[in-house]
Design a protein around this motif. Structure first.
Motif, PDB file in Angstrom:
ATOM      1  N   ASN A  81       4.901  -7.050 -13.553  1.00 22.47           N
ATOM      2  CA  ASN A  81       4.103  -8.009 -12.783  1.00 22.47           C
ATOM      3  C   ASN A  81       4.604  -8.115 -11.345  1.00 22.47           C
ATOM      4  N   TYR A  82       5.900  -7.936 -11.161  1.00 25.98           N
ATOM      5  CA  TYR A  82       6.488  -7.949  -9.824  1.00 25.98           C
ATOM      6  C   TYR A  82       5.978  -6.758  -9.019  1.00 25.98           C
ATOM      7  N   ILE A  83       5.903  -5.595  -9.653  1.00 27.61           N
ATOM      8  CA  ILE A  83       5.371  -4.394  -8.977  1.00 27.61           C
ATOM      9  C   ILE A  83       3.930  -4.632  -8.550  1.00 27.61           C
ATOM     10  N   GLY A  84       3.132  -5.193  -9.438  1.00 18.70           N
ATOM     11  CA  GLY A  84       1.739  -5.506  -9.102  1.00 18.70           C
ATOM     12  C   GLY A  84       1.654  -6.448  -7.912  1.00 18.70           C
ATOM     13  N   GLY A  85       2.517  -7.467  -7.892  1.00 13.34           N
ATOM     14  CA  GLY A  85       2.534  -8.406  -6.775  1.00 13.34           C
ATOM     15  C   GLY A  85       2.925  -7.750  -5.466  1.00 13.34           C
ATOM     16  N   ILE A  86       3.855  -6.813  -5.534  1.00 16.98           N
ATOM     17  CA  ILE A  86       4.251  -6.057  -4.338  1.00 16.98           C
ATOM     18  C   ILE A  86       3.055  -5.263  -3.824  1.00 16.98           C
TER      19      ILE A  86
ATOM     20  N   GLN B 204       0.834  -1.204   0.000  1.00 12.26           N
ATOM     21  CA  GLN B 204       0.000   0.000   0.000  1.00 12.26           C
ATOM     22  C   GLN B 204       0.866   1.250   0.000  1.00 12.26           C
ATOM     23  N   GLN B 205       1.972   1.209   0.733  1.00 17.16           N
ATOM     24  CA  GLN B 205       2.883   2.354   0.781  1.00 17.16           C
ATOM     25  C   GLN B 205       3.536   2.568  -0.590  1.00 17.16           C
ATOM     26  N   VAL B 206       3.964   1.482  -1.222  1.00 17.97           N
ATOM     27  CA  VAL B 206       4.554   1.594  -2.563  1.00 17.97           C
ATOM     28  C   VAL B 206       3.527   2.186  -3.523  1.00 17.97           C
ATOM     29  N   ARG B 207       2.293   1.691  -3.490  1.00 14.91           N
ATOM     30  CA  ARG B 207       1.236   2.196  -4.381  1.00 14.91           C
ATOM     31  C   ARG B 207       0.975   3.686  -4.133  1.00 14.91           C
TER      32      ARG B 207
ATOM     33  N   LEU C 273      13.397   0.230  -5.527  1.00 19.05           N
ATOM     34  CA  LEU C 273      12.115   0.938  -5.486  1.00 19.05           C
ATOM     35  C   LEU C 273      12.280   2.326  -4.873  1.00 19.05           C
ATOM     36  N   ALA C 274      13.030   2.408  -3.783  1.00 17.64           N
ATOM     37  CA  ALA C 274      13.240   3.695  -3.120  1.00 17.64           C
ATOM     38  C   ALA C 274      13.923   4.682  -4.064  1.00 17.64           C
ATOM     39  N   ARG C 275      14.937   4.230  -4.769  1.00 16.03           N
ATOM     40  CA  ARG C 275      15.625   5.119  -5.717  1.00 16.03           C
ATOM     41  C   ARG C 275      14.690   5.556  -6.837  1.00 16.03           C
ATOM     42  N   ALA C 276      13.914   4.626  -7.362  1.00 13.48           N
ATOM     43  CA  ALA C 276      12.998   4.944  -8.456  1.00 13.48           C
ATOM     44  C   ALA C 276      11.927   5.935  -8.008  1.00 13.48           C
ATOM     45  N   LEU C 277      11.491   5.821  -6.750  1.00 14.84           N
ATOM     46  CA  LEU C 277      10.462   6.714  -6.210  1.00 14.84           C
ATOM     47  C   LEU C 277      11.056   7.980  -5.592  1.00 14.84           C
ATOM     48  N   GLU C 278      12.392   8.041  -5.553  1.00 15.08           N
ATOM     49  CA  GLU C 278      13.106   9.182  -4.987  1.00 15.08           C
ATOM     50  C   GLU C 278      12.742   9.426  -3.531  1.00 15.08           C
TER      51      GLU C 278
END
Length: 73
Positions: free
Chosen positions: A37-42, A12-15, A57-62
């Motif tokens: 598909n991995y992102i969806g699973g997360i 939920q936090q990633v989304r 993920l943290a780097r991609a989301l800054e």
């Protein structure tokens, strides 16, 4: 707290962060070097994410990795 709930909270936090950046799952996957598909699973709480992928993920989301873990005890 069960592991399943913790995985759901992480997802939920990633989304939330992804949507705040205006990114699709596909774009986040591209930025993080992961499969969409991995992102969806997360985000659905189906994946137990490895540390290296949390960092990607943290780097991609800054954001800091700790931001992804906010609210999880």
């Amino acid at each position: 707290m069960s592991e399943y709930i913790e995985l759901k909270m992480f997802g939920q936090q990633v989304r939330k962060l992804r949507q705040a950046k205006g990114l699709s799952q596909e774009k986040l996957a591209e930025l993080a070097g992961l499969h969409r598909n991995y992102i969806g699973g997360i985000e659905r709480g189906e994946r137990n994410v490895a540390l290296l992928n949390i960092l990607r993920l943290a780097r991609a989301l800054e954001v800091t990795p700790s931001k992804l873990l906010e609210g999880i005890q």
